[in-house]
Every structure is written in C-alpha cells, then in structure tokens.
Design a protein around this motif. Structure first.
Motif, mmCIF file in Angstrom:
data_model
loop_
_atom_site.group_PDB
_atom_site.id
_atom_site.type_symbol
_atom_site.label_atom_id
_atom_site.label_comp_id
_atom_site.label_asym_id
_atom_site.label_seq_id
_atom_site.Cartn_x
_atom_site.Cartn_y
_atom_site.Cartn_z
ATOM 1 N N MET A 67 0.855 -1.185 0.000
ATOM 2 C CA MET A 67 0.000 0.000 0.000
ATOM 3 C C MET A 67 0.891 1.235 0.000
ATOM 4 O O MET A 67 1.876 1.302 0.737
ATOM 5 C CB MET A 67 -0.885 0.017 1.245
ATOM 6 N N VAL A 68 0.528 2.200 -0.846
ATOM 7 C CA VAL A 68 1.295 3.444 -0.890
ATOM 8 C C VAL A 68 0.397 4.584 -0.417
ATOM 9 O O VAL A 68 -0.604 4.902 -1.037
ATOM 10 C CB VAL A 68 1.805 3.723 -2.322
ATOM 11 N N TYR A 69 0.753 5.156 0.756
ATOM 12 C CA TYR A 69 0.026 6.314 1.300
ATOM 13 C C TYR A 69 0.807 7.541 0.863
ATOM 14 O O TYR A 69 2.022 7.528 0.863
ATOM 15 C CB TYR A 69 0.029 6.310 2.821
ATOM 16 N N SER A 70 0.100 8.591 0.506
ATOM 17 C CA SER A 70 0.853 9.817 0.229
ATOM 18 C C SER A 70 0.156 11.024 0.840
ATOM 19 O O SER A 70 -1.059 11.029 1.015
ATOM 20 C CB SER A 70 1.033 9.986 -1.278
ATOM 21 N N PHE A 71 0.949 11.997 1.234
ATOM 22 C CA PHE A 71 0.382 13.228 1.814
ATOM 23 C C PHE A 71 1.301 14.391 1.476
ATOM 24 O O PHE A 71 2.494 14.222 1.224
ATOM 25 C CB PHE A 71 0.208 13.081 3.322
ATOM 26 N N ASN A 72 0.717 15.573 1.483
ATOM 27 C CA ASN A 72 1.458 16.775 1.162
ATOM 28 C C ASN A 72 1.819 17.480 2.464
ATOM 29 O O ASN A 72 0.932 17.790 3.256
ATOM 30 C CB ASN A 72 0.572 17.669 0.274
ATOM 31 N N TYR A 73 3.107 17.695 2.687
ATOM 32 C CA TYR A 73 3.504 18.322 3.950
ATOM 33 C C TYR A 73 3.909 19.764 3.685
ATOM 34 O O TYR A 73 4.870 20.018 2.952
ATOM 35 C CB TYR A 73 4.657 17.547 4.577
ATOM 36 N N ILE A 74 3.178 20.706 4.276
ATOM 37 C CA ILE A 74 3.432 22.112 3.960
ATOM 38 C C ILE A 74 3.859 22.931 5.174
ATOM 39 O O ILE A 74 4.228 24.085 5.043
ATOM 40 C CB ILE A 74 2.177 22.770 3.342
ATOM 41 N N ALA A 75 3.823 22.330 6.376
ATOM 42 C CA ALA A 75 4.145 23.108 7.570
ATOM 43 C C ALA A 75 5.643 23.399 7.631
ATOM 44 O O ALA A 75 6.443 22.762 6.957
ATOM 45 C CB ALA A 75 3.712 22.341 8.806
ATOM 46 N N ASP A 76 6.015 24.409 8.455
ATOM 47 C CA ASP A 76 7.416 24.801 8.571
ATOM 48 C C ASP A 76 8.146 24.031 9.660
ATOM 49 O O ASP A 76 9.350 24.188 9.828
ATOM 50 C CB ASP A 76 7.524 26.301 8.867
ATOM 51 N N GLU A 77 7.404 23.279 10.458
ATOM 52 C CA GLU A 77 8.070 22.539 11.530
ATOM 53 C C GLU A 77 7.712 21.067 11.459
ATOM 54 O O GLU A 77 6.664 20.698 10.902
ATOM 55 C CB GLU A 77 7.656 23.103 12.892
#
Lengths: 448, 379
Positions: free
Chosen positions: A102-112
């Motif tokens: 299974m391939v989960y993907s997410f977009n990470y935009i936070a600075d920390e």
C-alpha cells in the motif's frame, strides 16, 4: 416593578453595561448550544475517555488558529487510513496468505516537524502472525526503512521511540529526521509530497490486516488545543460555560433571596427572631467558609450540587443581610405599611407583598455583582482538586494544567489562559452590568 | 467582592465637636478598654460556636472519632513497644493484650459516651490547640504533632498576610484620597473603570503574574519563599525572601486594590461635601489639612469596617494563592493535607483559620476603637 423596567432602560445608556450585557448574552447562547450539541452524558463520556477516544490527537498542543499569528506554521494532525481513496494498493495472492503493498501519500506544507509519527495496525491470524515492512519516501526521492517485523493483533509503532532509526538519521529524533532537508546544514523541514509504503505478508489464508493507520501528530489542534491526555479542550472549555453560569447564578440568586427574606422576617417580627438572625450573622462572619467547603468536599462529596448547596447555606448570613436589615428598618416605619397593618393584612402578606418588593431595586445590583465571586469560588474549589468528579469545569482544567500538566514550566500557556480568559469574561460581564445597576438603583451613588 | 455602600450617619468625629462635657466622668482609656473587652468577649463566643460547628461538620462522617482512635492506638503502641513483658508474648496474645488496652483507653477518653458529650471534649481540646497527631504529615523537625506542623507554617503565612494587607490598606487610602481630590478626571475614571477586575481572587492574578514575570520574562522566581540553598548572610537572606514575596503580595494587592479604592473614594466624596468641610475651605485652610483632619479623620471608622470585610475575604483566597506560589504557609499545608487526606490536619487548619479570622476582626475592632471618637467620648 415599573421602577425596575425603567432602570433596565437606563442601563442601556451606560456603554460598559451594554458590553457586559452582550458578554452575558454570548455566554448564555454558547451554554445553550453546548448543552444541546454535546449532551451531558456524551460530554462526561468523552471527557473521561482514554486513549481509545483521543489516541489520534496530539499531546498538549495549542489551538490551530494560533498559526495565523506565527511566521513558522505548525503542522496539523494528518491521519491516513487504508480505506482512503488516495491510497494505492496492490495485492498479490500467495499459496497461503497474501502480499499487499500500500502506498500512502500526503502533502507536507508546515514549517516545523510534527510531534510524532505513529503506525497503528489491527490484524487477524491463527498461529502465524503477519509480517510488516514500512518505508518512508521523501519528496526528493530518498527511501528510509522504518520497521520490519511481525505484528500481533493490535500493534502500534511509534517512530519517536525508535532509537535505532534515530541513529540512522544522524542522531536526529526520528520525527524531525524524517522531515529534515538534507541539503541544508540546519534542521529544517523539506516540504512536498511524502509517501509511505506499507508492505505486508500474511501466512495463512484467513489471516489479514484490517487496520493500518498512519497518524502524524501535529503541533496544533482544533479550536482550543489539547491537554496532556490528548483530550480536545473544546469539550472542557465549552462545558465550563453552562456550569459556571449555573453555579454563579443559582448561588447568587439563592443567597440574595434567602438573605432578603431572613432580613425581612427579622425586622418584621423583631425581638428574639431579629436577635437570633443577627447573632447567626456575626458567627457566620467568623466562619472560614472556604475551609469548611474544603472539608465538605474532602469528607463527603465533591458533587457540584452538594458544594452548591453548602455554599448557599454558608453565604446567606453574610454582610449583605446587615445592609438589607438597615433598609427594612426604615421601610417598616413608612405610612403604607401602617395602612396595610390597619386594614388587617397578615404578616406574610406584608412581608412578601409590601416589604420585599420595596427593596428589590437594591437587591438586583448585589445579585448580579455576586455572580462573579461564586463563579470564581467554584473555580477555586476545582483548582484545589475538589471539583465535580465527572463534569469538566474551567477550574478543573486550570488544576490539571497547573498541577499535573506543568503548563507553566513547559510553556503550554494556552492551556491555562483559555479557561482563565473565559473566567475573566464571565466575571467582567456580570461585574460591568452590576456596577452600572448599582449606580442606577442606588440613588446615593448616582451623583458620584 | 462587594460594593459597600457607606453608612450615612452624621459624622460625629468632627474635631470641633470635641468639647468636654461635664458628664464625662470615665477616662478615655477606660472606655476603650471596656469597648475592647466587650468586643473580645463577643468575638470569643462566636469563635467557640464556629469551632463547634466545624467539629459537628467534620464529625458527621465520624472523622473526629477517627482522629482520637488513631491517637490512642499510636500512643498505646509506643507504650507497649517499650514494655519488656509485652515483647515476650506470642503474636496472638500480643494482639489481644493490645486490643484490651485500646478498649480501656477508648473508654477512658469517653468514646463510649454519646456524641453530644464527646463533642464538648473536642471543643475543649480545640480551644487549647490540642489537635492530636497527624496521620501522614510531619513538621520540619519530624514531629507528627498537628500543633507543631501548624506552628511551623504560621510564620510565612503571617508574613504574606501582613505585608500585603499593610500595603493594601495604606496604598488604597492614599490613592483614594488622591482620586477624590481630582474627581472626574482621566485617572479617576480609569481606576473606577478597573474596579470590576476585583471580582477575581488573588490566586487568579497569581497565575498571570507567574506566567508573565517568572515564565516569560524570568525576572522573578516562580514561587517558594527562599532560594535553595539559601544565602548565608542575614541581609542576603532577607533580600531573597523579599524577592520571593513580591509576586504573591502583588497578586493579593491587585485582586483587592481597585474595589477598595472605589469604595473608599465614594466615602471620601460623600464626606467632602459636608458643611464643615465647606466651612474649613472658606476659612482658607490648606488642602492637606482639610484632607487629613476634616475628610480622612471622620471617614476612618467606616473605612476600617469595610477593610475588615475585605480582609475576611482575603483569608479565603489565601489558601490557593499560597498553593499557586508554593509559599510554605498554612494554605499550602492545607492543600497538601487535602491531597494526603490527612483528617486531623484538615480539621485543625479549619479551626486555625477560624481563629486567625477572629484575631483579624478583633485587631481591626481595636483599631476602630482607637480612631472612632464615639468610642472614646462615649455617646
């Protein structure tokens, strides 16, 4: 009665009173909505719930809206489950069991970096447990192996606690290292599309994995943040409103009305009744009320109704009864009372229909001004760990933040400030209205 | 918090009225002494009733009995441990002997008597400050005597209460006098606008003060009374305690300052519209003289009465204030006792608070007698 209506109309001429009335109105609306949307039993269930209810929340994080005021945006919690549409899944049947990638993907935009990365599995098997491998793929294409091991029925893997992973990431704590940008010297976050590959093998035909969640605990949460037990503070803060209002209003109304009735009885009957009431008041002034409430809370019951009852009983014979008495002494001599007596009105009729209504204008400001002190009394008791055992209140939140949570030493200021600011708003609302009323209904103060 | 309305009796403390009348036979001293004694008797009576009520409340769950029973067991246990014959008995015999002794002692203490009789014994013990031994807590010297635990902690509490009350009293009078002079200007309106803030208790201000001055700015300590280790020299020690005293004192003052200024300013304004003040102004006396001799002097008794009510409220808020600031006084001991469920200490502290309250009221009554000419002259 007309005087009272007129007085209320006058109240609207005071800007401070209008602000106070608006604050009180907002609090009332919030408490009614709270009680309707989160019923009492539901609130108690949630507030006393443990990891099962709150496991997906981060620990002691400030509210999400604080990001508006930050130059470095903090991450919100990301929860990915295997049933999400974005998850790509590939199943290969084996002789016995299956292999699934299974391939989960997410977009990470936070600075920390987030607070923690947790993988949580539920599996089914008879004797041979499934084997799981997790890989972490960063936006720049690096692949990091997180875990490879057999799992039992309920299994969770916390990246933060994996010291071996930390060593492989160059000594950085995993939740930071996994998001670190290797191009730069400093510890900073690489933004972009991350992928998590979960590859598992089962070894029996009936064996399967029914839950494979990825929880990336953020550093902000919801409207009010969370506490040390990962609970959403929204429930505690919102439920604090009706409790504070109910406690303050019932206690203040109860004491004021009882005090005025006792003062009227004493003045009307005079003699030993008056003497007795005066002596009781003097003794009551010497009673350490909070200590006695503490004793009742520790020895009998911390339930809010017991404490409320005791509070009212102990506050009836206070300084207020003396000032009411002074006023009744004057009113008793007025001609209209004499007239009532001469046509044969009964004592109870004179007390309740003629004496008490006459001083109502003076009663109202005191009644409103009394509310904040009772609201704070409840908070004081709760902050001494004598709050209601089941219901969430503002005082209990302050107690937990200050005591067990160590909010001051760890810098979780929002945790204390939220209930504290609400206490101030409640106190201020009633105090503003009360002070304005005092000027309107108390003619001696009007010119000053 | 309360807004006290001034009692508008004719101010009888006007200097001009102090003419010696032929009726005045007893000396001022005798009058003050008589007034004080009467007050003492009445306060003493009400304290006794307050203590008795505390005993009744505590004992509804049988807790005072428990204290005495615990004490007896401990005392007999100690006695027997020193007894040679007892040491040589076998365990069953030992137990039987111990229980027999306990039963005898309980009978001697009157635990078999009805509660009405026993409660009077407890009252007598409480008046003599004999509170028995604590279940878990110990004093600094390691003693389990509740009396010693309390005496250890009394000093810091009195220091805090004394410092904050004195500052509060004189500070509010000075500010209220200043404001009554410049009635209606910006500062007057500002301070009056702040008076609703006094509905919050002192511990609540403490939270904010600690957050600001200790956690964020790091200027002052989070709490406690002395650094660890304490400074060696005496001056350093005093300065160090002073540094720790700033925040709790400020918290107590903040929570009461604006309401007392508001109340007292009202008194001053009412008294400054009296005819004799106008007269004094017409005579061309200085503002200072008018303020101190014609406005402050006759208002003082009223102010002291209102201050007494304030201080009573202040004692209540003090328990948690000490807890928040980790101040090693009675309040923090109370919180510890609640946490440990140490019944004898909780009951004893409640009684001690009743005493302290009564002493405060009595001291203020005595000051009242000194400043109110009605007492001195006898009206």
């Amino acid at each position: 009665m007309q005087g009272i209506i007129k007085g209320f109309q006058q109240l609207l001429k005071y800007p401070s009173a209008v602000i106070g009335l608006a604050l009180i109105a907002i609090l009332f609306i919030v408490s009614i909505l709270t009680v309707i949307i989160i019923p009492r039993d539901e609130a108690i269930r949630l507030w006393r719930g443990g990891e099962a209810i709150w496991g997906q929340n981060p620990k002691t994080v400030p509210p999400a809206w604080t990001n508006l005021f930050r130059s470095k945006k903090l991450p919100e919690t990301i929860v990915l489950t295997m049933t999400d549409e974005s998850v790509q899944s590939e199943i290969n049947e084996r002789a016995e069991g299956e292999n699934r990638i299974m391939v989960y993907s997410f977009n990470y935009i936070a600075d920390e970096a987030p607070q923690d990365v947790v993988f949580s599995f539920t599996s089914r098997y008879a004797t041979r447990n499934p084997f799981v491998s997790i890989f972490w793929v960063t936006p720049d294409g690096r692949e990091i192996r997180l875990m490879e091991q057999g799992i039992n029925y309920n299994f969770s893997y916390r990246a933060t606690q994996d010291t071996k992973l930390s060593r492989r990431l160059g000594g950085l704590s995993p939740e930071i290292g996994l998001f670190d940008n290797p191009e730069t010297e400093a510890v900073d976050v690489l933004k972009g599309q991350y992928q998590i590959v979960i590859d598992y093998l089962t070894f029996e035909n009936d064996s399967s994995i029914s839950k494979a969640d990825v929880i990336i605990h953020g550093k902000v949460y919801g409207l009010f943040g969370t506490d040390h037990q990962r609970r959403d503070l929204t429930i505690g803060i919102l439920w604090g409103v009706p409790i504070a209002l109910a406690f303050g209003l019932v206690a203040s109304f109860g004491t004021s009305i009882a005090a005025i009735i006792f003062a009227a009885l004493g003045v009307w009957y005079g003699g030993w009744v008056d003497e007795l009431i005066q002596r009781i008041t003097e003794i009551n002034l010497n009673l350490p009320i909070l200590s006695i409430l503490i004793m009742i809370g520790t020895f009998y019951s911390k339930s809010i109704t017991t404490i409320l009852g005791a509070t009212v009983l102990l506050s009836i014979f206070s300084g207020a009864i003396k000032s009411y008495r002074a006023i009744f002494m004057q009113v008793k001599e007025s001609p209209y009372i004499e007239a009532a007596r001469s046509y044969g009105a009964s004592s109870s009729r004179i007390i309740f229909n003629y004496l008490i209504p006459r001083v109502t204008p003076l009663l109202i400001p005191g009644l409103v001004l009394g509310v904040p002190s009772f609201v704070f009394l409840e908070a004081t008791l709760a902050s001494l760990n004598l709050g209601d055992p089941v219901l969430p209140t503002w005082g209990k939140i302050i107690y937990e933040a200050w005591g067990t949570g160590g909010a001051v030493y760890n810098g979780f200021y929002y945790w204390i400030l939220e209930p504290a600011i609400l206490l101030i708003i409640t106190g201020l609302g009633f105090a503003l209205v009360g002070f304005a009323m005092d000027r309107i209904f108390n003619p001696r103060l009007r010119d000053i | 918090m309360s807004v006290t309305t001034p009692d508008l009796e004719a101010p009888s403390g006007v200097p001009q009225e102090q003419t010696t009348s032929p009726k005045r036979k007893t000396s001022t001293f005798a009058r003050v002494a008589k007034y004080t004694l009467l007050k003492f008797a009445s306060i003493f009576l009400s304290v006794i009733v307050a203590v008795y009520l505390t005993i009744l409340i505590a004992n509804m769950g049988g807790y005072v009995d428990q204290i005495v029973r615990g004490q007896i067991r401990e005392f007999i246990g100690q006695q027997l441990r020193a007894d040679q014959n007892y040491q040589q008995m076998d365990p069953a015999q030992k137990n039987e002997f111990f229980l027999a002794q306990v039963e005898r002692a309980e009978k001697r203490y009157g635990l078999d008597k009805p509660f009405a009789v026993r409660s009077l014994t407890f009252l007598w013990n409480a008046i003599r400050m004999d509170f028995g031994t604590a279940q878990l807590m110990a004093s600094d010297t390691g003693s389990r005597q509740v009396k010693l635990i309390i005496l250890d902690r009394l000093g810091p509490t009195l220091l805090l209460v004394g410092a904050s009350n004195l500052l509060l009293f004189f500070g509010s009078i000075a500010l209220a006098l200043m404001l009554s002079r410049s009635y209606g200007n910006f500062w007057d309106k500002l301070i009056i606008g702040f008076s609703p803030t006094s509905s919050a208790p002192s511990w609540f201000y403490g939270l904010f003060l600690i957050l600001l001055f200790a956690a964020v700015l790091r200027w002052l300590p989070f709490g406690g009374m002395i650094d660890s280790p304490p400074p060696r020299d005496q001056l350093g020690y005093i300065l160090n305690v002073g540094k720790h005293l700033i925040l709790p004192t400020l918290a107590i003052i903040l929570s009461n300052l604006f309401i007392s200024i508001y109340n007292w300013r009202t008194f001053f304004l009412i008294y400054s519209s009296e005819d004799y003040v106008e007269m004094a102004k017409a005579k061309g006396l200085s503002d200072r003289d008018i303020q101190y001799r014609y406005i402050l002097r006759p208002t003082l008794p009223t102010i002291i009465t209102s201050f007494a009510l304030l201080v009573i409220g202040l004692w209540t808020g003090l328990i948690l204030t000490e807890g928040v600031f980790q101040w090693p006084g009675l309040g923090r001991t109370f919180i510890t006792a609640i946490g440990l469920y140490d019944t004898p200490v909780i009951v004893a502290l409640t009684i001690i608070y009743a005493y302290l309250l009564a002493i405060t009221v009595f001291v203020l009554d005595f000051v009242y007698a000194l400043v109110d000419p009605r007492v001195k002259i006898g009206s």
